[in-house]
Each structure stands twice: as C-alpha cells, then as structure tokens.
Design an enzyme around this catalytic site. Structure first.
Site, PDB file in Angstrom:
ATOM      1  N   ARG A  44     -10.258 -14.397  51.032  1.00 56.31           N
ATOM      2  CA  ARG A  44     -10.995 -13.817  52.231  1.00 56.31           C
ATOM      3  C   ARG A  44     -10.817 -14.790  53.427  1.00 56.31           C
ATOM      4  NH1 ARG A  44     -11.594  -9.651  49.960  1.00 56.31           N
ATOM      5  NH2 ARG A  44     -13.183  -8.810  49.103  1.00 56.31           N
ATOM      6  N   HIS A 101      -2.906  -7.568  54.361  1.00 57.33           N
ATOM      7  CA  HIS A 101      -3.987  -7.199  52.908  1.00 57.33           C
ATOM      8  C   HIS A 101      -3.416  -6.366  51.985  1.00 57.33           C
ATOM      9  CE1 HIS A 101      -8.734  -7.453  52.588  1.00 57.33           C
ATOM     10  NE2 HIS A 101      -8.048  -7.181  51.375  1.00 57.33           N
TER      11      HIS A 101
END
Length: 312
Positions: free
Chosen positions: A227, A275
C-alpha cells in the site's frame, strides 16, 4: 434460492458474469443475481462488492445480508463505513497470490543480483562483480498475512536470509520475527532488501518515514507492492537523493494513477510499476466468493473475514 447483489459495477459484471454463474453451478447453488440496486434491499442474502465509482455506500437497508464479499484484497475503502454491520470478507484469490509472489521474487532477484548494472551500461564497462549467494543476503518482509506468508515461502526456497515484522506476535516461525513498535528497528536494521506487504490502516500510514527509513542499512533497496500510504514519499526521495537507499521499486502510491509530474517518474533510482504486482482474476476469485456462500449456507465459518475494528 438465494439472492445475490453484484454491487461491483457494470465493467466488473462483464468480466464476472460467466465465471460467477459457472462457479455457482459447480457448487450446486441456485441463485438470483441482481446487478442494480433492488427495490427491496431486505430480499438480498449476499452482496458481492467492489469500491468502484458509484458503488454502494449505505449498507443499512440490507438488513438480511449474511455477508459482504469483497472482490478486492484491500478493504481500507470499505471497513471504515459505519453503515456496514454485516460480516465483511476480503478477497484472497489464489491467482492474486501467485501474481504477487512472482512480482516480489522477480524484483528481489533484480536487486540481489544487481541486474541493472548490466542492462544499463552505456559505457560497456567490464566489471566482474559477483553478488553474494542468496543465503548471504538479508531480506526483510513487513506483513505476514496471506501474501507475505506466500512470499516468504518462495524466497525461503531460494535460500534468502529472511526475517519479518508484523503488528502482532506470531510464535513458532522458522525465521526471525519481530513485532510491534519495539521490533521495527530490529527488522529494518538487518534488511538489505525490504519488501512491504502491509495493509492500509491508521497504524501503518506513514510507518516508513524519515526516522524509520534511517534504520535500514546504507544502500538498502525497497520494494513496495503493498500500500502506498505506508511510505512517506518526501522521506523516501530524500533517502534516495542522499544515497542512503540504492533503489525503490514502487507499485502502489498515495494517488493513483501517479501524477505525471511526480518525481518518482523521473528519479533514476525509482522504478514505477502501475499497480500491476497482483490482480484479482474473475475465474479464481468467483470460486472464492461462491465457496464462502457455500460455507455460510452449510453453517460453516466464513473465510477471510475482516476484523472491522482493526481494519484488516
């Protein structure tokens, strides 16, 4: 006959319709699947959810829902919702786990072997510098959930010198393990390569800041497919500029897509990936969703249930 509300957006439904129906058929579960908000929310038994644009935000009317089954591994956008009082299960997809293992192992090996010095060698320098063996390279893992555990298994098979850190005690591990605030410096100070796989919670935001990054050995490398909020971007860039860190491979960010003007894009010691370290795959994740429905219908405990108070 049960009623499912697929509250994950039209784009996801186009991908999930076939795999989800197939998984229900194989499990011999008869279901009506709704893709739009029902006129009577109390008829819904399970909500299949993703926090996409325009997604459901008020769960209060769904009084009879037995579980909210997320299609995302991360639940930081959902767990704080005060209207959510139904059991919440995050996605633990075997395909996602395999993808994460491949990403982390690939980038750990890249840093361990110093591959960039041969790929980026405009002067054609003949430098015969052999890396140490994997057993002589210390790798630290932050976060030992499903993904972190799978990653450590793969790296252990390559003989890396592993250690890990988490927020809670984990007895009987086959490697050095540190936990809590007191154990953070111990883990970081021995990690030549650091992999962060922590969730986004109030306790983890900004955990890697100027003070804690300084605990890492001089010239350490950082790999973050967990994250983006775990890292203080300003502190990371300062450590890279000063040479305290040799490289950062980043797959997640505070803002996504990463703005084109962000320094990460231009920094010579930063690798940006958009991502893509791991993704939920409709075929395998549909089986996970249906297995949880089957278990609940059979009176068994739900898999991967989130502790809403802790946020993971």
């Amino acid at each position: 006959m049960i009623t499912l509300f697929f509250a994950a957006g039209d784009d996801n439904w186009n991908q999930y319709e076939g795999p989800l129906i197939l998984a229900l058929e194989k499990a011999k579960i008869s279901a009506t699947i709704l893709t739009k908000s029902p006129a009577n929310p109390e008829t819904v038994d399970y909500i299949i959810y993703a926090p996409v644009a325009g997604a459901l935000t008020d769960f209060a009317p769904y009084r009879n829902v037995r579980a909210v089954l997320s299609l995302w591994a991360g639940v930081e956008k959902l767990a704080p919702n005060k209207t959510l009082r139904q059991p919440l299960c995050r996605m633990v997809d075997p395909g996602l786990t395999e993808g994460m293992v491949e990403y982390v192992v690939g980038h750990v090996l890249r840093q361990h072997l110093g591959i960039d010095r041969y790929i980026i060698n405009p002067n054609h320098d003949w430098v015969q510098k052999c890396p140490p063996l994997a057993r002589e390279r210390s790798v630290g893992i932050m976060g030992l959930g499903t993904l972190g555990t799978a990653v450590t298994t793969a790296l252990r098979a390559l003989n890396f010198n592993l250690s890990a850190w988490g927020r809670s005690p984990k007895p009987d591990l086959e490697m050095p393990y540190f936990h809590g605030a007191d154990g953070l410096e111990a883990l970081l100070s021995r990690s030549e390569i650091l992999v962060t796989l922590l969730p986004d919670t109030p306790d983890t935001r900004g955990l890697l800041n100027a003070q804690t990054i300084a605990y890492l050995p001089y010239g350490a490398a950082l790999i973050n497919p967990g994250r983006g909020t775990v890292i203080d971007d300003v502190a990371l860039l300062a450590a890279l500029d000063q040479g305290a860190l040799s490289h950062a491979t980043l797959d997640v960010f505070h803002q996504e897509p990463l703005p084109k003007t962000h320094r990460f894009w231009q920094h010579p010691k930063v690798t940006v990936t958009p991502h893509i370290a791991a993704d939920t795959r409709p075929l395998t994740s549909s089986r996970v969703v249906v297995e949880n429905i089957r278990r609940d219908q059979a009176g068994l405990a739900l898999l991967h249930q989130v502790d809403l108070a802790r946020g993971y």
